[in-house]
Design an enzyme around this catalytic site. Structure first.
Site, short mmCIF file in Angstrom:
data_model
loop_
_atom_site.label_atom_id
_atom_site.label_comp_id
_atom_site.label_asym_id
_atom_site.label_seq_id
_atom_site.Cartn_x
_atom_site.Cartn_y
_atom_site.Cartn_z
N LYS A 1 12.48 -2.23 9.27
CA LYS A 1 11.67 -1.81 10.41
C LYS A 1 12.10 -2.49 11.70
O LYS A 1 12.15 -1.88 12.76
CB LYS A 1 10.19 -2.12 10.12
CG LYS A 1 9.23 -1.48 11.10
CD LYS A 1 7.80 -1.94 10.86
CE LYS A 1 7.25 -1.46 9.57
NZ LYS A 1 5.82 -1.85 9.41
N GLY B 1 11.54 -3.02 3.01
CA GLY B 1 12.06 -1.80 3.62
C GLY B 1 11.77 -0.56 2.81
O GLY B 1 12.37 0.49 3.04
N GLU C 1 0.43 10.23 7.75
CA GLU C 1 1.60 9.42 8.10
C GLU C 1 1.86 9.43 9.60
O GLU C 1 1.85 10.50 10.24
CB GLU C 1 2.83 9.94 7.36
CG GLU C 1 3.83 8.87 7.01
CD GLU C 1 3.22 7.83 6.08
OE1 GLU C 1 2.94 6.69 6.55
OE2 GLU C 1 3.02 8.13 4.89
N GLY D 1 8.79 0.99 2.61
CA GLY D 1 7.67 1.78 3.12
C GLY D 1 6.34 1.46 2.46
O GLY D 1 5.38 2.21 2.59
N ASP E 1 -1.54 -0.32 7.72
CA ASP E 1 -0.91 -1.15 6.70
C ASP E 1 -1.75 -2.38 6.39
O ASP E 1 -2.02 -2.71 5.23
CB ASP E 1 0.48 -1.59 7.16
CG ASP E 1 1.41 -0.42 7.41
OD1 ASP E 1 1.08 0.70 6.97
OD2 ASP E 1 2.45 -0.62 8.05
N ARG F 1 0.84 -1.20 0.00
CA ARG F 1 0.00 0.00 0.00
C ARG F 1 0.87 1.25 0.00
O ARG F 1 2.04 1.22 0.40
CB ARG F 1 -0.93 0.01 1.21
CG ARG F 1 -0.23 0.13 2.55
CD ARG F 1 -0.18 1.56 3.07
NE ARG F 1 0.65 1.69 4.25
CZ ARG F 1 1.89 2.13 4.23
NH1 ARG F 1 2.45 2.44 3.08
NH2 ARG F 1 2.59 2.25 5.34
#
Length: 737
Positions: A472, A372, A268, A374, A424, A262
């Site tokens: 993360k 990684g 954010e 995002g 997410d 996504r």
């Protein structure tokens, strides 16, 4: 469209030919205003159905293959809390106007099944809704339901075998549940299906349930790849899955489970403060080919990419939960996360299975979501695994819903030491083609899809990976987990400053208050107001007030707070602060930036509401939409950089290049600190922006980058379909290329 479960629409785009419905809906509104001198609260609808295969076998509990169709029953409804009267009108003169009173003592409405009258089917829907309400709200016994003003219209042919009566009863039951204030968590397709299946027995008709279920039912299941924006581009990938599976396991998979990545357009790092966000699912995804092994407890994992080592492990023989070592960064841990939450769900709904192991699995995975980057690769993987584990372990289909999958997957990554807010997983599961998703976390997790306007030129989204990898799991102590601690600390600091500690809801993942719960507590104490219900105009007023309080309360705006200063402001000892905020996950910091994190959170939610307004209003001027939505994206990026500290020089550079080349809005997406950026671009400027990024960023920063690597780094995607199952086998892969 609400995908929390019962769809809710603000346009007629859910019809195949919406323009053909306009006059009909206008007639409903005009008649309502003419007869009742008011406008309806809403319109409830349920479609007719055709049965493709499986006639007259549903009441023997054999499976059937129907589909819902565009002909439907719609009822315009206005509730009357001051009246017990039901006043029914129909746009067709074939059906006489009807009025009747609901029993004053709150008893059930009576139905004379010997009389054939259209109002009896209305009463069927009303009666089963009333029974459901009494089951879930026993304290309402003896209290009548609300009166209703109703105008109905049906395009399902009466007596034509397309389930006109089922469609009418379903639309009525839905309306009656809606107006009588049941909790949103109960207003689900599963519940509506359960009560409507028996609705027609009250007029002497025993149905098997197909008609009502087809009119109502969740997780998409496909036999072709048409759910992708460009299905022909997926054929080789799926063929590789099947070929590898047969080569390694000497068998074909039972099915393929998938969940997409996504991008977050606006909102954010505010989901873990329970503020709403605006993401969309994209065509890059995680797919896992699965075969169950009832005769084995072994999980055998393979990945099409050689970067991920083959893994094998045994499920506990005693049926206990799988253990996960969160200190180890390994791809199989995310598989275990999905498996574990699925197992917990199964035990909750099937307690008799305690002590019995789940089925073993043979699995081959493939992901096109950059790790990684995002774009929520870990969430997509965990969601696809959880869906697969539920599917193979024989849970009832009625439980295999997006709502249930979302609830369990939201907490999946906590088992590897990462606190996520839920955006997410929700975006991955609820994805809708051509729509952005308005994800709300209060008063319950819900997802409303809003279609993008038809601009000229059309809207395109370009996703550019900076190729700065932010793992993360490895960076969480200084980045993600620290931000959770900071916003929770800011909420508790504000609560003590304004004397609402005693009413501050402890709803964060750390069992502390959140910035949204502080806002609710503040308005409860100083304005005697209920919690914010999501209304945009009220939300803007409250959020602006919160920003005033943030400016007034936090004195250390730039330098931040030491551990001792933060603890003192919250009213805790240093040891008490450590126990409350720092004991659950590893966190590393020098200073706590309480002011900046709170300022970003409240201002970012304001931008979400402004973006939602643009989607709802659908500006007729395409330039206006591109300009205003793009400005919100740019403002979000600025706040992520200066207030939340989650940008980096590479993100800033990519956004600057894209804007100069024609992007109307550019920002980071995902956790930040590297990873991906998202850009709103008129379709006629996409190639210009892409070329600029390749020449001015990728080839300069990564001189040896290959064409294949560039193809992975830059993704041009439309909003995509969410979590789903592919069951078409190799026969479903026949596309001309």
């Amino acid at each position: 469209m609400s995908k929390s479960d019962i769809p809710v629409f603000k346009t007629l785009d859910f019809y195949s030919y919406p323009d053909q419905q306009v006059d009909r809906y206008k007639a409903l509104f005009d008649s309502f205003k003419s007869i009742f001198k008011a406008t309806p609260d809403f319109i409830s609808r349920s479609p007719g159905r055709v049965n493709l295969i499986g006639e007259h076998i549903d009441y023997s509990y054999f499976s059937v293959l129907p589909l819902a169709i565009d002909v439907d029953f719609v009822i315009a409804v206005k509730s009357r809390a001051d009246s017990r009267e039901i006043h029914l009108k129909n746009l067709s003169n074939e059906f006489a106007e009807k009025k009747f009173e609901l029993p004053e003592d709150g008893s059930l409405i009576s139905i004379d099944s010997k009389i054939s009258d259209w109002s009896n089917y209305f009463k069927c829907g009303l009666l089963v809704a009333h029974l459901f309400i009494l089951e879930h709200y026993p304290e309402r016994k003896g209290k009548p339901l609300k009166g209703l003003q109703v105008i109905a219209d049906g395009t399902v042919p009466i007596g034509g075998g397309l389930s006109s009566s089922a469609a009418f009863a379903c639309s009525v039951a839905l309306a009656c549940l809606k107006v009588n204030d049941i909790e949103e968590s109960l207003l689900t397709r599963e519940n509506l299906s359960k009560i409507c299946v028996v609705s027609e027995k009250y007029v002497g008709v025993n149905t098997g349930g197909m008609d009502q279920t087809a009119s109502i039912y969740d997780i998409p299941v496909f036999k072709t790849l048409d759910f992708y924006s460009y299905p022909d581009q997926q054929v080789d990938r799926y063929k590789a899955l099947f070929d590898s599976f047969k080569s390694i396991f000497k068998a074909t998979p039972d099915f393929i489970s998938r969940s997409p990545g996504r991008v977050n357009l606006i909102g954010e790092h505010i989901d873990y403060s329970y503020f709403s966000v605006l993401p969309l699912a994209i065509d890059v995804d995680f797919v896992i080919a699965v075969k169950s092994r009832a005769d084995s407890r072994e999980i055998h994992l393979k990945n099409l990419s050689n970067e991920f080592a083959e893994k094998k492990f045994e499920l506990p023989e005693d049926g206990s939960l799988i253990s996960i070592d969160s200190k180890i960064s390994d791809w199989s841990n995310y598989f275990k996360c999905g498996l574990l939450v699925a197992h917990l769900f199964i035990l909750e709904h099937y307690p008799e299975r305690k002590g019995k192991p789940l089925k073993g699995l043979q699995v081959i995975a493939d992901g096109t979501v950059p790790i990684g980057g995002g774009l929520s690769s870990s969430a997509a993987f965990a969601c696809s695994v959880a869906l697969a584990c539920l599917k193979v372990n024989d849970i009832e289909e009625s439980l295999l819903t997006r709502e249930n999958l979302s609830k369990i997957c939201v907490v999946s990554e906590k088992y590897v030491g990462v606190n996520t807010g839920g955006m997410d997983q929700t975006a991955s599961i609820y994805g809708e083609r051509d729509h952005a998703l308005y994800v709300q976390f209060k008063p319950k997790l819900s997802c409303t899809a809003f279609k993008f306007p038809d601009t000229k030129p059309p809207i395109s989204f370009l996703i550019a990976n900076t190729l700065v990898v932010s793992n993360k799991h490895e960076t969480a102590p200084r980045n993600y987990n620290l931000r959770v601690v900071e916003v929770c600390s800011a909420a508790e600091f504000l609560a003590r400053s304004y004397g609402v500690n005693d009413i501050l809801k402890q709803d964060s993942g750390l069992s502390t208050g959140t910035l949204s719960s502080f806002m609710d507590a503040y308005y409860a104490k100083y304005h005697n107001s209920p919690p914010w219900n999501g209304d945009a105009s009220e939300g803007k007023k409250r959020l602006n007030k919160m920003l005033e309080l943030v400016e007034k309360t936090f004195e250390l705006k730039d330098e931040g707070y030491t551990l001792e200063q933060a603890a003192s402001g919250i009213g805790l000892s240093v040891e008490g602060y450590k126990e409350k905020f720092l004991s659950k996950n590893t966190v590393i910091f020098d200073k706590l930036q309480l002011y900046k994190r709170a300022k970003h959170t409240y201002s970012e939610e304001l931008r979400v509401l402004d973006a939602l307004f643009l989607l709802e209003s659908k500006p007729s001027d395409s330039l206006e939409f591109f300009t205003k939505f793009g400005e919100l994206m740019d403002e979000s990026q600025k706040s992520c950089d200066s207030n939340y500290g989650c940008s980096c020089s590479e993100i800033d550079e990519v956004c600057s290049i894209a804007r100069a080349a024609g992007s109307t809005g550019s920002r980071l997406t995902g956790a930040g600190w590297g990873g991906c950026t998202v850009h709103l671009i008129p379709s006629d400027k996409v190639s210009t922006v892409e070329k600029a990024l390749i020449e001015k960023y990728y080839k300069k920063k990564f001189p040896t980058i290959t064409e294949a690597e560039l193809k992975e780094a830059i993704v041009i995607s439309k909003p995509a379909c969410g979590s789903s199952l592919y069951v078409g086998g190799e026969d479903g892969l026949k596309y001309s290329k």
